[in-house]
Scaffold this active site. Structure first.
Site, mmCIF file in Angstrom:
data_model
loop_
_atom_site.group_PDB
_atom_site.id
_atom_site.type_symbol
_atom_site.label_atom_id
_atom_site.label_comp_id
_atom_site.label_asym_id
_atom_site.label_seq_id
_atom_site.Cartn_x
_atom_site.Cartn_y
_atom_site.Cartn_z
ATOM 1 C CG HIS A 189 -2.129 -0.962 0.721
ATOM 2 N ND1 HIS A 189 -2.333 -2.323 0.872
ATOM 3 C CD2 HIS A 189 -3.304 -0.373 0.063
ATOM 4 C CE1 HIS A 189 -3.065 -2.875 0.302
ATOM 5 N NE2 HIS A 189 -3.791 -1.745 -0.755
ATOM 6 N NE ARG A 291 -6.424 -0.091 -3.300
ATOM 7 C CZ ARG A 291 -6.272 -0.066 -5.002
ATOM 8 N NH1 ARG A 291 -5.919 1.512 -5.468
ATOM 9 N NH2 ARG A 291 -5.619 -0.906 -5.535
ATOM 10 N NE ARG A 327 -11.620 -3.194 -3.420
ATOM 11 C CZ ARG A 327 -10.757 -3.320 -3.673
ATOM 12 N NH1 ARG A 327 -9.492 -3.815 -4.578
ATOM 13 N NH2 ARG A 327 -9.560 -2.083 -2.577
ATOM 14 C CG ASN A 440 -1.808 -4.598 -7.224
ATOM 15 O OD1 ASN A 440 -1.788 -4.562 -8.014
ATOM 16 N ND2 ASN A 440 -2.479 -3.959 -6.308
ATOM 17 N NE ARG A 451 -0.838 -6.058 -1.795
ATOM 18 C CZ ARG A 451 -1.975 -5.751 -2.751
ATOM 19 N NH1 ARG A 451 -3.503 -6.558 -2.959
ATOM 20 N NH2 ARG A 451 -1.868 -4.226 -2.907
ATOM 21 C CB CYS A 488 -8.680 -1.915 -11.404
ATOM 22 S SG CYS A 488 -9.204 -3.792 -10.595
HETATM 23 C C1 PEP Z 1 -5.807 -5.640 -6.610
HETATM 24 O O1 PEP Z 1 -5.367 -6.612 -5.887
HETATM 25 O O2 PEP Z 1 -4.732 -5.520 -8.047
HETATM 26 C C2 PEP Z 1 -6.236 -4.684 -5.986
HETATM 27 C C3 PEP Z 1 -6.292 -3.612 -7.444
HETATM 28 O O3 PEP Z 1 -7.148 -4.867 -5.233
HETATM 29 P P1 PEP Z 1 -5.816 -3.866 -4.059
HETATM 30 O O4 PEP Z 1 -4.769 -3.924 -4.268
HETATM 31 O O5 PEP Z 1 -6.669 -2.738 -3.535
HETATM 32 O O6 PEP Z 1 -5.997 -5.005 -3.160
HETATM 33 MG MG MG Z 2 -6.756 -6.544 -4.260
#
Ligand code: PEP
Ligand code: MG
Length: 563
Positions: A189, A291, A327, A440, A451, A488
């Site tokens: 993030h 988000r 979302r 992601n 991640r 996205c």
């Molecule tokens: C993703 O996982 O690619 C996504 C867009 O959602 P987030 O990054 O908010 O988990």
């Molecule tokens: Mg995600």
């Protein structure tokens, strides 16, 4: 370049930044037990009372500046700092000869136990109380204040172990020259936030938090280097090159389209109304990912239905006629919410109750979000789309789509973030109105590389051909049923990868707004055939690095963007 000390990490948000380092302080050390003061008790009591009052004033001022929900939270915290019971507790300990910092620590400790024992809402205030305690002790002992600086003579380089969304909710982006974190990968993030703010950033930079406060640093968010106490000529050359590229990008406006006229709508990722200005300024054609959990973070209770409706309406109203994809709450794992806890301990939160799984456990929360969305959508000219995060099965997808349709939301889709969903996209596509690929999470799950863990950052690369294969399967599954398939995740913000995604059959791209001009410029320099050739070359490669270089060879127009 001259030979000043250089630290290295992964560049995750391009551009250059130069400023004094501000290392975000973690916990304030406990003042030594039994520490005593010299001088008058009255003076020591006044020192403590003044520090508490300054902390309260500061919290209130920050709230006034932030407005909205943050103002309520910070206002409540300021009231806590002014609690007469606390001040009396501190004064009594000082009267026993205990120095003010230790007296604050002990008096807060007693209060803390009471709150924790009360449970529920009061127990959740313990973190706020600890924050007031640490701020007061910092003032009394001359330690740097925890949290991000409120003001600065010049933009600073913010250095931290990692940055949580809550740390940065109140960040003044004009005061931040760059972010450098010791942990986190390209999809953490910190990285997402940096790109959303258009601030150069480096993650996974070993040794960064040991830097001395105030040392000047030149951060290159493209190459991932941090140069300490650099020569002026180095600063001028890097900042000059970054400015020249910005000028090329400023010339790129209008809808997303390839050189031969294939339209690829370019949409913005937003976390709430505060991101709209930048999305509109960068020419977003709509929103591809709202988000919504960002409206819920850092709060003790969920926002009311009315508050939600107002926030959703503000985003819809910014794009009359445009597409806005919202979302539903994606809580859990890296975005925990105090009022939506998972059922039990989770040794692997990324594989636990998060996203749609958690949402289904709290039907009132889901009902109120869908109602707020339906009401906001009814009164707007935007095309409202709603999607669920973290869908693994056809059953989950069908359940979500019916819930949305029943709530009066006709365009209901799902994010493709889990390999099972990508592999069975041809089945899932029949159950939903659209797909949006979250690269992601898809990358994290495809490569089994959390991640949040910088030690596996190298594996968290959406260029990996395995991830490209999953994207291709998803796009094909959508196309065979005539459904749209956007991306996205952060992959869409990489101009080279964006061309490859279009070549794989992706129909729209959504990203943090600062990336929009880069992606628009990259697409406008290549034909759809070139994008397809680049996609094939990348999928044939054996590694993420060779996939990227193979694709780049097929995309000659990237050179004049300095990529
Ligand atoms: C993703 O996982 O690619 C996504 C867009 O959602 P987030 O990054 O908010 O988990
Ligand atoms: Mg995600």
């Amino acid at each position: 370049m001259t030979t000043s000390v250089v630290l290295r990490g992964s560049g995750v948000s391009p551009g250059a930044g130069y400023g004094p380092v501000h290392v975000l302080v973690g916990a304030i050390p406990e003042p030594a037990p039994g520490s005593r003061y010299d001088g008058e008790a009255a003076a020591e009591r006044k020192r403590a009372a003044d520090a508490l009052e300054r902390v309260a004033d500061d919290l209130e001022a920050r709230g006034a500046k932030a407005g909205g929900a943050a103002q309520d939270v910070l206002g409540a915290q300021a009231m806590m700092a002014r609690d007469p019971g606390l001040e009396v507790g501190v004064a009594e300990l000082i009267d026993e000869g205990i120095a003010a910092p230790r007296a604050v620590f002990e008096a807060f400790g007693r209060y803390r136990e009471l709150l924790a024992a009360a449970g529920g809402y009061l127990a959740e205030r313990v973190a706020d109380l600890d924050d007031i305690r640490d701020r007061t002790i910092a003032l009394l002992t001359g330690l740097p204040m925890p949290g991000v600086p409120e003001s600065a003579a010049e933009p600073y380089v913010l250095v931290a172990k990692d940055l949580a969304p809550a740390d940065t909710a109140l960040l003044n982006k004009d005061l931040v020259a760059a972010f450098v974190t010791e942990e986190g990968g390209p999809t953490s993030h910190t990285a997402i936030l940096a790109r959303a703010m258009g601030v150069p950033a480096i993650v996974g930079c070993a040794g960064a938090t040991s830097l001395p406060q105030g040392i000047w640093a030149l951060v290159d968010g493209t190459s991932g280097s941090v140069r300490l106490s650099p020569e002026r000529a180095d600063v001028d050359s890097l900042l000059g090159a970054a400015a020249a590229r910005e000028a090329v990008l400023a010339a790129s406006m209008g809808p997303g389209v390839t050189l031969d006229g294939h339209a690829v709508p370019l949409l913005a990722n937003v976390g709430g109304p505060r991101d709209l200005e930048s999305a509109l300024a960068q020419g977003a054609e709509g929103v591809g990912l709202f988000r919504t959990e960002f409206l819920f973070l850092d709060r003790a209770e969920a926002p009311t239905e009315e508050e939600q409706e107002a926030a959703y309406r503000a985003v819809f109203d910014a794009f009359p006629g445009g597409r806005v994809v919202v979302r539903t709450l994606d809580a859990g794992a890296d975005k925990p919410l105090a009022f939506l806890p998972p059922s039990g301990e989770e040794p692997n939160p990324a594989l636990g109750e998060r996203g749609l799984r958690l949402f289904r456990k709290y039907p009132e929360m889901m009902g109120s979000q869908l109602r707020a969305l339906a009401r906001a959508a009814a009164g707007t000219r935007a095309q409202a789309y709603v999607m669920a995060p973290m869908v693994a099965t056809v059953e989950e997808a069908s359940w979500f789509v019916s819930a949305c349709h029943d709530a009066g939301l006709p365009n209901a889709g799902i994010m493709i973030e889990i390999p099972s969903a990508a592999l069975r996209a041809h089945h899932l596509a029949t159950a939903v109105d659209f797909f949006s690929i979250g690269t992601n999470d898809l990358t994290q799950y495809a490569l089994a590389a959390d991640r949040q863990v910088s030690g596996v950052a190298e594996l968290q690369d959406p260029w990996h051909p395995a991830v490209l294969d999953l994207i291709a399967l998803t796009a094909t599954g959508a196309a065979t049923t005539g459904k749209s398939c956007g991306v996205c995740g952060e992959a869409a913000a990489d101009p080279t990868l964006a061309c490859v995604l279009v070549g794989l059959g992706v129909t729209s791209l959504s990203m943090g707004s600062p990336a929009l001009p880069w992606v628009r410029a990259a697409l406008s320099r290549h034909t759809l055939t070139q994008c397809r050739t680049a996609a094939t070359a990348a999928r044939t490669a054996l590694s993420a690095a060779t996939a990227k270089s193979a694709a780049r060879n097929e995309l000659p127009g990237l050179a004049d963007l300095g990529l």
